[in-house]
Design a protein around this motif. Structure first.
Motif, short mmCIF file in Angstrom:
data_model
loop_
_atom_site.label_atom_id
_atom_site.label_comp_id
_atom_site.label_asym_id
_atom_site.label_seq_id
_atom_site.Cartn_x
_atom_site.Cartn_y
_atom_site.Cartn_z
N PHE A 185 13.77 12.76 -7.95
CA PHE A 185 14.23 14.06 -8.35
C PHE A 185 15.51 14.14 -8.40
O PHE A 185 16.25 14.92 -9.47
CB PHE A 185 13.51 15.20 -7.69
N TYR A 210 17.07 12.26 -11.53
CA TYR A 210 16.65 13.04 -12.72
C TYR A 210 17.71 14.10 -12.95
O TYR A 210 18.41 14.49 -13.77
CB TYR A 210 15.25 13.49 -12.75
N SER A 211 18.05 14.97 -11.94
CA SER A 211 18.86 16.28 -11.85
C SER A 211 20.34 15.74 -12.14
O SER A 211 21.02 16.59 -12.79
CB SER A 211 18.78 16.79 -10.50
N GLN A 212 20.81 14.60 -11.45
CA GLN A 212 21.98 14.13 -11.54
C GLN A 212 22.32 13.87 -13.10
O GLN A 212 23.38 13.98 -13.66
CB GLN A 212 22.30 12.84 -10.71
N ILE A 247 22.50 17.20 -14.95
CA ILE A 247 23.94 17.80 -14.55
C ILE A 247 25.13 17.17 -14.92
O ILE A 247 25.90 17.95 -15.76
CB ILE A 247 23.99 18.05 -13.16
N LEU A 271 22.42 16.01 -4.08
CA LEU A 271 21.03 16.39 -4.72
C LEU A 271 19.92 15.74 -3.97
O LEU A 271 18.97 16.28 -3.58
CB LEU A 271 20.92 15.88 -6.12
N LEU A 294 10.76 14.20 -15.81
CA LEU A 294 10.39 15.25 -14.93
C LEU A 294 9.26 15.76 -14.85
O LEU A 294 8.53 15.95 -13.81
CB LEU A 294 11.45 16.51 -15.30
#
Length: 185
Positions: free
Chosen positions: A22, A25-27, A30, A60, A119
């Motif tokens: 996760f 993916y978030s990195q 962002i 994260l 995601l």
């Protein structure tokens, strides 16, 4: 005779792998948003590109590690509460039979890490692993319950997790609405 501690590290490894998936993916998300807003170039004046990526990934992973650890703590507590309320097992021996089910989350976390760019797939994998684990748990603990107790345990978990998800969604929606309402027209 097998050692029951062989699988004791599976939950920690699963949490770390899910957190990493996760976080990756978030990195990406962002960093793309920072680049669109023009902030990424300004950040590169103070940090190297790899430094920004590693620091963001570390933060994260730490955030998601805390989220998944909290979910595991809540899940373990609800399982033990349901055993207290509905089980005829007073020693806790029956619950040890289901500890090997943590391998379900380990396999799911490895798959989620491989699909870390999607995601929706990661969420489906996590929810699917949770459902499969719950079915496995009910199957393994069937002997510890009377039929009414088994139904009670299942409904206890369904009601608890439904209320939990609805409460989190409601709080998130309220926060989002207050944020949108505070923006100038």
């Amino acid at each position: 005779m097998s050692n029951r501690y062989i699988t004791s590290h599976f939950p920690l490894i699963s949490i770390v792998l899910f957190s990493l998936a996760f976080a990756m993916y978030s990195q990406t998300l962002i960093l793309n948003e920072l680049a669109k807003l023009g902030l990424y170039e300004g950040m590169r004046e103070f940090f190297s590109e790899n430094g920004i990526k590693l620091t963001l990934l570390f933060l994260l992973v730490l955030f998601f590690f805390m989220v998944f650890s909290a979910l595991k703590l809540i899940a373990d507590t609800t399982i033990e509460l349901s055993m207290l309320f509905f089980s005829k097992d007073e020693e806790g021996n029956e619950l040890n039979k289901a500890k090997a089910g943590s391998a379900i989350y380990l396999v799911a976390s490895i798959i989620a890490l491989l699909l870390s760019s999607e995601l929706l797939f990661m969420i489906i994998i996590f929810l699917g692993a949770s459902l499969i684990y719950f079915i496995y748990l009910v199957y393994k603990l069937t002997d510890a319950f009377h039929p009414a107790g088994l139904i009670g345990m299942i409904f206890f978990h369904m009601i608890f997790w439904s209320a939990f998800v609805l409460a989190v969604a409601y709080a998130g929606l309220k926060l989002y609405n207050s944020f949108i309402a505070s923006l100038p027209l």
